[in-house]
Design a protein around this motif. Structure first.
Motif, mmCIF file in Angstrom:
data_model
loop_
_atom_site.group_PDB
_atom_site.id
_atom_site.type_symbol
_atom_site.label_atom_id
_atom_site.label_comp_id
_atom_site.label_asym_id
_atom_site.label_seq_id
_atom_site.Cartn_x
_atom_site.Cartn_y
_atom_site.Cartn_z
ATOM 1 N N ALA A 1 0.818 -1.219 0.000
ATOM 2 C CA ALA A 1 0.000 0.000 0.000
ATOM 3 C C ALA A 1 0.850 1.266 0.000
ATOM 4 C CB ALA A 1 -0.931 -0.011 1.203
ATOM 5 N N ASN A 2 2.000 1.234 0.681
ATOM 6 C CA ASN A 2 2.834 2.432 0.803
ATOM 7 C C ASN A 2 4.086 2.350 -0.080
ATOM 8 O OD1 ASN A 2 1.160 3.682 2.793
ATOM 9 N ND2 ASN A 2 1.976 2.225 4.289
ATOM 10 N N THR A 3 4.004 1.574 -1.133
ATOM 11 C CA THR A 3 5.152 1.401 -2.024
ATOM 12 C C THR A 3 5.472 2.689 -2.775
ATOM 13 O OG1 THR A 3 4.631 -0.941 -2.343
ATOM 14 C CG2 THR A 3 6.065 0.089 -3.970
ATOM 15 N N VAL A 4 6.765 2.983 -2.864
ATOM 16 C CA VAL A 4 7.249 4.121 -3.638
ATOM 17 C C VAL A 4 8.282 3.590 -4.633
ATOM 18 C CG1 VAL A 4 8.409 6.360 -3.595
ATOM 19 C CG2 VAL A 4 6.893 5.695 -1.707
ATOM 20 N N VAL A 5 8.176 4.007 -5.886
ATOM 21 C CA VAL A 5 9.101 3.574 -6.932
ATOM 22 C C VAL A 5 9.888 4.784 -7.433
ATOM 23 C CG1 VAL A 5 9.318 2.559 -9.230
ATOM 24 C CG2 VAL A 5 7.613 1.666 -7.628
ATOM 25 N N TYR A 6 11.208 4.642 -7.470
ATOM 26 C CA TYR A 6 12.080 5.698 -7.968
ATOM 27 C C TYR A 6 12.719 5.240 -9.271
ATOM 28 C CZ TYR A 6 11.613 7.507 -3.220
ATOM 29 O OH TYR A 6 11.109 7.979 -2.039
ATOM 30 N N LEU A 7 12.846 6.159 -10.219
ATOM 31 C CA LEU A 7 13.381 5.841 -11.531
ATOM 32 C C LEU A 7 14.704 6.565 -11.769
ATOM 33 C CD1 LEU A 7 13.007 4.546 -14.364
ATOM 34 C CD2 LEU A 7 11.780 6.626 -15.029
ATOM 35 N N LEU A 8 15.685 5.785 -12.229
ATOM 36 C CA LEU A 8 16.959 6.337 -12.652
ATOM 37 C C LEU A 8 17.157 5.974 -14.118
ATOM 38 C CD1 LEU A 8 19.744 7.671 -12.069
ATOM 39 C CD2 LEU A 8 20.569 5.395 -11.426
ATOM 40 N N ASP A 9 17.173 6.987 -14.984
ATOM 41 C CA ASP A 9 17.412 6.753 -16.404
ATOM 42 C C ASP A 9 18.094 7.974 -17.002
ATOM 43 O OD1 ASP A 9 15.418 8.656 -16.736
ATOM 44 O OD2 ASP A 9 13.913 7.260 -17.514
ATOM 45 N N ASP A 10 18.040 8.125 -18.313
ATOM 46 C CA ASP A 10 18.717 9.248 -18.965
ATOM 47 C C ASP A 10 18.242 10.606 -18.459
ATOM 48 O OD1 ASP A 10 20.711 8.344 -20.640
ATOM 49 O OD2 ASP A 10 19.314 7.815 -22.232
ATOM 50 N N THR A 11 16.975 10.703 -18.120
ATOM 51 C CA THR A 11 16.397 11.997 -17.747
ATOM 52 C C THR A 11 16.009 12.102 -16.273
ATOM 53 O OG1 THR A 11 14.189 11.235 -18.410
ATOM 54 C CG2 THR A 11 15.506 12.364 -20.074
ATOM 55 N N CYS A 12 15.928 10.987 -15.579
ATOM 56 C CA CYS A 12 15.478 10.980 -14.176
ATOM 57 C C CYS A 12 16.604 10.561 -13.237
ATOM 58 C CB CYS A 12 14.294 10.033 -14.009
ATOM 59 S SG CYS A 12 12.834 10.498 -14.947
ATOM 60 N N ASN A 13 16.686 11.236 -12.109
ATOM 61 C CA ASN A 13 17.674 10.904 -11.079
ATOM 62 C C ASN A 13 16.949 10.532 -9.795
ATOM 63 O OD1 ASN A 13 19.866 11.487 -12.771
ATOM 64 N ND2 ASN A 13 19.755 13.668 -12.257
ATOM 65 N N MET A 14 16.589 9.252 -9.679
ATOM 66 C CA MET A 14 15.815 8.774 -8.529
ATOM 67 C C MET A 14 14.517 9.569 -8.396
ATOM 68 S SD MET A 14 18.597 7.907 -5.536
ATOM 69 C CE MET A 14 17.276 7.415 -4.400
ATOM 70 N N THR A 15 13.835 9.742 -9.502
ATOM 71 C CA THR A 15 12.590 10.486 -9.534
ATOM 72 C C THR A 15 11.419 9.545 -9.225
ATOM 73 O OG1 THR A 15 13.495 11.923 -11.240
ATOM 74 C CG2 THR A 15 11.118 11.962 -10.943
ATOM 75 N N GLU A 16 10.543 9.944 -8.318
ATOM 76 C CA GLU A 16 9.375 9.112 -8.004
ATOM 77 C C GLU A 16 8.527 8.965 -9.264
ATOM 78 O OE1 GLU A 16 5.677 8.906 -4.814
ATOM 79 O OE2 GLU A 16 7.421 10.187 -4.391
ATOM 80 N N THR A 17 8.138 7.745 -9.558
ATOM 81 C CA THR A 17 7.450 7.468 -10.809
ATOM 82 C C THR A 17 6.202 6.624 -10.583
ATOM 83 O OG1 THR A 17 7.776 6.664 -13.070
ATOM 84 C CG2 THR A 17 8.731 5.343 -11.308
ATOM 85 N N GLU A 18 5.337 6.595 -11.571
ATOM 86 C CA GLU A 18 4.076 5.869 -11.446
ATOM 87 C C GLU A 18 4.301 4.363 -11.573
ATOM 88 O OE1 GLU A 18 1.322 7.303 -14.298
ATOM 89 O OE2 GLU A 18 1.204 9.310 -13.435
ATOM 90 N N PHE A 19 3.441 3.612 -10.909
ATOM 91 C CA PHE A 19 3.439 2.171 -11.012
ATOM 92 C C PHE A 19 2.032 1.667 -10.710
ATOM 93 C CE2 PHE A 19 3.966 3.076 -6.595
ATOM 94 C CZ PHE A 19 3.375 2.033 -5.912
ATOM 95 N N MET A 20 1.800 0.409 -10.945
ATOM 96 C CA MET A 20 0.467 -0.164 -10.752
ATOM 97 C C MET A 20 0.548 -1.339 -9.780
ATOM 98 S SD MET A 20 -2.126 -1.786 -13.593
ATOM 99 C CE MET A 20 -2.156 -0.240 -14.510
ATOM 100 N N VAL A 21 -0.342 -1.353 -8.806
ATOM 101 C CA VAL A 21 -0.430 -2.454 -7.851
ATOM 102 C C VAL A 21 -1.556 -3.369 -8.285
ATOM 103 C CG1 VAL A 21 -0.843 -3.135 -5.476
ATOM 104 C CG2 VAL A 21 0.472 -1.067 -5.972
ATOM 105 N N LEU A 22 -1.235 -4.648 -8.515
ATOM 106 C CA LEU A 22 -2.232 -5.632 -8.912
ATOM 107 C C LEU A 22 -2.592 -6.486 -7.711
ATOM 108 C CD1 LEU A 22 -0.637 -6.751 -12.307
ATOM 109 C CD2 LEU A 22 -2.428 -5.055 -11.944
ATOM 110 N N ASN A 23 -3.835 -6.526 -7.348
ATOM 111 C CA ASN A 23 -4.272 -7.328 -6.212
ATOM 112 C C ASN A 23 -4.556 -8.768 -6.653
ATOM 113 O OD1 ASN A 23 -4.208 -5.126 -4.427
ATOM 114 N ND2 ASN A 23 -6.187 -4.417 -5.213
#
Length: 234
Positions: A212-234
């Protein structure tokens, strides 16, 4: 031997091996052929094109150490980084080290070593030099690999490694840790070829965890540990 007798708690080892394993075997033979010379650690280097190369070399070194009676000697990898080639591909190598590719290589490499017979890692390099993928040569501003170490520090602060498995045919590497209440996972996808592969959808199956409290960070060409969207499947 004399130093060890005088200072029993002093760790003594070497030789920062930068040669092939045949040289290492000759070295260990010479250390054990006469009076047995104790060592507390063996230090070695590797520059690799693929992260998996460290798994093979670390296992071979551990096996060789044990076969010569150095079962308790630590295997310390005290110099490593990405390398396509020392000659024709060297410029490409330097460009890659300071880019997202170098960062993904470092994340993949470190994840593999966490489950390999290596006791300690030292990334080469954090000083102003061609192999420094952590800080910009002139401004010392963080480069992409800086954030890999920042992520790794967050995992280390959790305290205990957790088992993480990935698909073996999708170039995915992962490491995870938990403190009993929270857990963290670092996931990397390394690709050596120049042309990037098409995107993939990554599904994480986390057992016995409240997402429920999951946070996803993205590191790529344009992002530096930027919080990003994701989907939780129940």
């Amino acid at each position: 031997i004399h130093l060890k007798k005088c200072f029993p708690t002093l760790k003594i080892g070497g030789p920062a091996l930068a040669y092939n394993l045949n040289w290492l075997e000759d070295f260990l033979k010479s250390m054990t052929s006469g009076e047995y010379v104790p060592i507390d650690f063996l230090s070695w280097h590797i520059y690799a094109k693929l992260p998996e190369q460290v798994r093979h070399k670390s296992c071979a070194i551990r096996k060789m150490l044990d076969s010569y009676g150095y079962n308790n000697a630590e295997s310390i990898l005290n110099e490593w980084n990405y390398l396509r080639c020392w000659e024709a591909g060297f410029l490409y190598t330097i460009k890659s080290i300071i880019s997202i590719k170098g960062a993904v290589f470092a994340a993949s490499f470190m994840s593999i070593c966490q489950d390999s017979p290596v006791d300690m890692l030292m990334y080469y390099d954090a000083r102003p030099c061609a192999f420094n993928g952590i800080f910009d040569f002139y401004t010392y501003a963080p480069l992409k690999t800086f954030y890999v170490f920042k992520i790794w520090a967050k995992l280390a602060s959790l305290g205990k490694q957790i088992k993480v498995t990935t698909s073996t045919n999708r170039n995915l590497y992962a490491a995870g840790a938990s403190n009993g209440e929270k857990c963290g996972i670092m996931l990397a996808r390394f690709y050596e070829q120049d042309a990037l592969p098409p995107p993939v959808t990554v599904n994480l199956n986390i057992k016995n965890a409240d997402t429920a409290n999951t946070v996803v960070y993205l590191l790529d060409d344009t992002c530096n540990m930027t919080e990003t969207e994701f989907m939780v499947l129940n």
